[in-house]
Design a protein around this motif. Structure first.
Motif, PDB file in Angstrom:
ATOM      1  N   GLY A 133     -13.395   8.817  11.088  1.00  0.00           N
ATOM      2  CA  GLY A 133     -14.404   8.030  10.398  1.00  0.00           C
ATOM      3  C   GLY A 133     -13.754   6.786   9.823  1.00  0.00           C
ATOM      4  N   ILE A 134     -14.542   5.969   9.180  1.00  0.00           N
ATOM      5  CA  ILE A 134     -13.978   4.765   8.574  1.00  0.00           C
ATOM      6  C   ILE A 134     -12.960   5.122   7.499  1.00  0.00           C
ATOM      7  CG2 ILE A 134     -15.834   4.555   6.844  1.00  0.00           C
ATOM      8  CD1 ILE A 134     -15.553   1.512   7.159  1.00  0.00           C
ATOM      9  N   GLY A 135     -13.195   6.251   6.826  1.00  0.00           N
ATOM     10  CA  GLY A 135     -12.241   6.712   5.826  1.00  0.00           C
ATOM     11  C   GLY A 135     -10.907   7.083   6.441  1.00  0.00           C
ATOM     12  N   THR A 136     -10.928   7.599   7.662  1.00  0.00           N
ATOM     13  CA  THR A 136      -9.702   7.961   8.370  1.00  0.00           C
ATOM     14  C   THR A 136      -8.867   6.717   8.653  1.00  0.00           C
ATOM     15  OG1 THR A 136     -10.987   9.708   9.467  1.00  0.00           O
ATOM     16  CG2 THR A 136      -8.807   9.228  10.347  1.00  0.00           C
ATOM     17  N   VAL A 137      -9.524   5.686   9.167  1.00  0.00           N
ATOM     18  CA  VAL A 137      -8.820   4.446   9.515  1.00  0.00           C
ATOM     19  C   VAL A 137      -8.270   3.772   8.264  1.00  0.00           C
ATOM     20  CG1 VAL A 137      -9.058   2.176  10.570  1.00  0.00           C
ATOM     21  CG2 VAL A 137     -10.246   4.147  11.572  1.00  0.00           C
ATOM     22  N   LEU A 138      -9.082   3.675   7.227  1.00  0.00           N
ATOM     23  CA  LEU A 138      -8.626   3.049   5.994  1.00  0.00           C
ATOM     24  C   LEU A 138      -7.501   3.847   5.347  1.00  0.00           C
ATOM     25  CD1 LEU A 138     -12.015   1.849   4.453  1.00  0.00           C
ATOM     26  CD2 LEU A 138     -10.170   0.425   5.357  1.00  0.00           C
ATOM     27  N   ASN A 139      -7.547   5.161   5.495  1.00  0.00           N
ATOM     28  CA  ASN A 139      -6.487   6.022   4.974  1.00  0.00           C
ATOM     29  C   ASN A 139      -5.135   5.610   5.529  1.00  0.00           C
ATOM     30  OD1 ASN A 139      -4.625   8.456   5.216  1.00  0.00           O
ATOM     31  ND2 ASN A 139      -6.209   9.340   3.922  1.00  0.00           N
ATOM     32  N   VAL A 140      -5.093   5.355   6.827  1.00  0.00           N
ATOM     33  CA  VAL A 140      -3.837   4.988   7.483  1.00  0.00           C
ATOM     34  C   VAL A 140      -3.239   3.735   6.851  1.00  0.00           C
ATOM     35  CG1 VAL A 140      -2.809   4.225   9.659  1.00  0.00           C
ATOM     36  CG2 VAL A 140      -4.493   6.074   9.667  1.00  0.00           C
ATOM     37  N   ILE A 141      -4.079   2.786   6.478  1.00  0.00           N
ATOM     38  CA  ILE A 141      -3.607   1.477   6.019  1.00  0.00           C
ATOM     39  C   ILE A 141      -3.434   1.404   4.503  1.00  0.00           C
ATOM     40  CG2 ILE A 141      -4.142  -0.993   5.956  1.00  0.00           C
ATOM     41  CD1 ILE A 141      -5.848  -0.449   8.522  1.00  0.00           C
ATOM     42  N   VAL A 142      -4.479   1.776   3.765  1.00  0.00           N
ATOM     43  CA  VAL A 142      -4.519   1.506   2.322  1.00  0.00           C
ATOM     44  C   VAL A 142      -3.493   2.322   1.546  1.00  0.00           C
ATOM     45  CG1 VAL A 142      -5.961   1.597   0.247  1.00  0.00           C
ATOM     46  CG2 VAL A 142      -6.940   0.830   2.421  1.00  0.00           C
ATOM     47  N   ILE A 143      -3.337   3.590   1.882  1.00  0.00           N
ATOM     48  CA  ILE A 143      -2.423   4.444   1.117  1.00  0.00           C
ATOM     49  C   ILE A 143      -0.992   3.921   1.187  1.00  0.00           C
ATOM     50  CG2 ILE A 143      -1.338   6.719   1.070  1.00  0.00           C
ATOM     51  CD1 ILE A 143      -4.042   7.951   1.586  1.00  0.00           C
ATOM     52  N   GLY A 144      -0.550   3.545   2.379  1.00  0.00           N
ATOM     53  CA  GLY A 144       0.814   3.034   2.517  1.00  0.00           C
ATOM     54  C   GLY A 144       1.035   1.739   1.756  1.00  0.00           C
ATOM     55  N   LEU A 145       0.063   0.826   1.826  1.00  0.00           N
ATOM     56  CA  LEU A 145       0.181  -0.433   1.084  1.00  0.00           C
ATOM     57  C   LEU A 145       0.225  -0.183  -0.418  1.00  0.00           C
ATOM     58  CD1 LEU A 145      -2.331  -2.679   3.093  1.00  0.00           C
ATOM     59  CD2 LEU A 145       0.180  -2.690   3.223  1.00  0.00           C
ATOM     60  N   ALA A 146      -0.633   0.734  -0.893  1.00  0.00           N
ATOM     61  CA  ALA A 146      -0.665   1.043  -2.322  1.00  0.00           C
ATOM     62  C   ALA A 146       0.626   1.718  -2.770  1.00  0.00           C
ATOM     63  CB  ALA A 146      -1.864   1.939  -2.630  1.00  0.00           C
ATOM     64  N   ALA A 147       1.194   2.565  -1.914  1.00  0.00           N
ATOM     65  CA  ALA A 147       2.449   3.228  -2.255  1.00  0.00           C
ATOM     66  C   ALA A 147       3.570   2.205  -2.418  1.00  0.00           C
ATOM     67  CB  ALA A 147       2.806   4.255  -1.183  1.00  0.00           C
ATOM     68  N   ASP A 148       3.666   1.269  -1.493  1.00  0.00           N
ATOM     69  CA  ASP A 148       4.703   0.239  -1.610  1.00  0.00           C
ATOM     70  C   ASP A 148       4.494  -0.639  -2.840  1.00  0.00           C
ATOM     71  OD1 ASP A 148       6.391   0.889   0.427  1.00  0.00           O
ATOM     72  OD2 ASP A 148       5.645  -0.614   1.839  1.00  0.00           O
ATOM     73  N   PHE A 149       3.231  -0.948  -3.148  1.00  0.00           N
ATOM     74  CA  PHE A 149       2.945  -1.732  -4.350  1.00  0.00           C
ATOM     75  C   PHE A 149       3.388  -0.965  -5.596  1.00  0.00           C
ATOM     76  CE2 PHE A 149      -0.042  -2.549  -7.887  1.00  0.00           C
ATOM     77  CZ  PHE A 149       0.307  -3.864  -8.154  1.00  0.00           C
ATOM     78  N   GLY A 150       3.081   0.328  -5.653  1.00  0.00           N
ATOM     79  CA  GLY A 150       3.472   1.135  -6.801  1.00  0.00           C
ATOM     80  C   GLY A 150       4.983   1.236  -6.949  1.00  0.00           C
ATOM     81  N   ILE A 151       5.692   1.411  -5.829  1.00  0.00           N
ATOM     82  CA  ILE A 151       7.151   1.491  -5.877  1.00  0.00           C
ATOM     83  C   ILE A 151       7.741   0.163  -6.354  1.00  0.00           C
ATOM     84  CG2 ILE A 151       9.228   1.699  -4.427  1.00  0.00           C
ATOM     85  CD1 ILE A 151       7.629   3.792  -2.775  1.00  0.00           C
ATOM     86  N   TRP A 152       7.133  -0.947  -5.933  1.00  0.00           N
ATOM     87  CA  TRP A 152       7.590  -2.261  -6.395  1.00  0.00           C
ATOM     88  C   TRP A 152       7.327  -2.450  -7.885  1.00  0.00           C
ATOM     89  CZ3 TRP A 152       4.308  -6.149  -8.309  1.00  0.00           C
ATOM     90  CH2 TRP A 152       4.927  -7.365  -8.573  1.00  0.00           C
ATOM     91  N   LEU A 153       6.189  -1.948  -8.362  1.00  0.00           N
ATOM     92  CA  LEU A 153       5.775  -2.193  -9.745  1.00  0.00           C
ATOM     93  C   LEU A 153       6.470  -1.277 -10.744  1.00  0.00           C
ATOM     94  CD1 LEU A 153       3.746  -3.770 -11.578  1.00  0.00           C
ATOM     95  CD2 LEU A 153       2.166  -1.848 -11.243  1.00  0.00           C
ATOM     96  N   ILE A 154       6.633  -0.013 -10.394  1.00  0.00           N
ATOM     97  CA  ILE A 154       7.144   0.979 -11.340  1.00  0.00           C
ATOM     98  C   ILE A 154       8.666   0.915 -11.385  1.00  0.00           C
ATOM     99  CG2 ILE A 154       7.292   3.432 -11.909  1.00  0.00           C
ATOM    100  CD1 ILE A 154       4.629   3.771 -10.316  1.00  0.00           C
ATOM    101  N   VAL A 155       9.195   0.769 -12.590  1.00  0.00           N
ATOM    102  CA  VAL A 155      10.644   0.800 -12.784  1.00  0.00           C
ATOM    103  C   VAL A 155      11.071   2.247 -12.949  1.00  0.00           C
ATOM    104  CG1 VAL A 155      12.558   0.076 -14.239  1.00  0.00           C
ATOM    105  CG2 VAL A 155      10.622  -1.474 -13.871  1.00  0.00           C
ATOM    106  N   GLN A 156      11.975   2.688 -12.104  1.00  0.00           N
ATOM    107  CA  GLN A 156      12.414   4.089 -12.150  1.00  0.00           C
ATOM    108  C   GLN A 156      13.152   4.358 -13.465  1.00  0.00           C
ATOM    109  OE1 GLN A 156      15.788   6.242  -9.711  1.00  0.00           O
ATOM    110  NE2 GLN A 156      13.956   6.012  -8.429  1.00  0.00           N
ATOM    111  N   PRO A 157      12.628   5.259 -14.297  1.00  0.00           N
ATOM    112  CA  PRO A 157      13.256   5.499 -15.602  1.00  0.00           C
ATOM    113  C   PRO A 157      14.482   6.406 -15.490  1.00  0.00           C
ATOM    114  CG  PRO A 157      11.311   6.885 -15.376  1.00  0.00           C
ATOM    115  CD  PRO A 157      11.377   6.039 -14.133  1.00  0.00           C
ATOM    116  N   ASP A 158      15.410   6.235 -16.422  1.00  0.00           N
ATOM    117  CA  ASP A 158      16.569   7.116 -16.496  1.00  0.00           C
ATOM    118  C   ASP A 158      16.273   8.345 -17.341  1.00  0.00           C
ATOM    119  OD1 ASP A 158      18.218   5.423 -14.964  1.00  0.00           O
ATOM    120  OD2 ASP A 158      18.640   4.188 -16.737  1.00  0.00           O
ATOM    121  N   ASP A 159      15.394   8.182 -18.324  1.00  0.00           N
ATOM    122  CA  ASP A 159      15.078   9.262 -19.252  1.00  0.00           C
ATOM    123  C   ASP A 159      14.294  10.370 -18.547  1.00  0.00           C
ATOM    124  OD1 ASP A 159      14.968   9.986 -22.296  1.00  0.00           O
ATOM    125  OD2 ASP A 159      12.947  10.358 -21.516  1.00  0.00           O
TER     126      ASP A 159
END
Length: 206
Positions: free
Chosen positions: A71-97
């Motif tokens: 479905g359209i959700g299947t296709v968007l799943n392939v694209i959006v989740i990966g882009l959002a994951a990379d954005f989150g990894i770029w934004l979030i500073v890995q804490p030491d605590d």
């Protein structure tokens, strides 16, 4: 309305990818598929999110012999989740605590449950990885438990061998994600709410 379902779908997919990034940055363990994604990312010149996208596309090709219909959700799943994951990894500073890392882990698991409910609640097609075991169950007549276990243990082991992070977060995710998605499905809007809850309950218990 379709426009509201599409909005809900995309919010759910973005949140799903972002909460995956939270788990990655917690360094306390990932769900089986993300152990695989991270393991592959350590071996190739692709980001974590790009590996998520490529893996989703490859898994989607496996739907062809299984006669699964995306479905359209299947296709968007392939694209959006990966882009959002990379954005989150770029934004979030890995804490030491450790406490902050535990908060990232807990927030990531709970947020991922909400994201899953939003995505499922939109009812616009399963993700490529879920569609894989759905197709195998239908094709073989074997149980959900069998195919989910075979697939998730396989990607977990391969991902761990490749260098993906397995830890307390992996166990927490496995125990909590089914009940969390089922709980949030009772809250989020979408068609056939009761039916969706029963399906998730069946999957969680299988």
């Amino acid at each position: 309305m379709m426009i509201l379902r599409l909005a809900q779908l995309n919010v759910g997919l973005f949140l799903y990818g972002f909460t995956m990034a939270m788990l990655v940055e917690s360094t306390l363990g990932l769900d089986p598929w993300d152990v695989f994604h991270e393991g592959v990312a350590t071996r190739v010149s692709l980001t974590f999110g790009q590996v998520v996208i490529v893996t989703g596309a490859v898994v989607l090709l496996l739907w062809i012999p299984l006669r699964q219909r995306p479905g359209i959700g299947t296709v968007l799943n392939v694209i959006v989740i990966g882009l959002a994951a990379d954005f989150g990894i770029w934004l979030i500073v890995q804490p030491d605590d450790l406490v902050l890392r535990m908060l990232l882990l807990a927030g990531g698991v709970v947020g991922n449950g909400l994201a899953g409910a939003l995505y499922i609640g939109a009812a616009l097609g399963p993700g490529p990885r879920d569609g894989l075991w759905i197709g195998l169950v239908r094709l073989t007549g074997r149980s959900i438990r069998l195919w989910r276990t075979v697939i998730e243990v396989t990607v977990l082991v391969v991902g761990f061998i490749l260098g993906g992070t397995v830890g307390v977060g992996t166990v927490l995710y496995a125990l909590a994600i089914g009940p969390l998605v089922q709980f949030f499905l009772g809250i989020v809007p979408g068609p056939e709410r009761a039916s969706r809850q029963r399906r998730v309950a069946m999957i969680s218990e299988a």
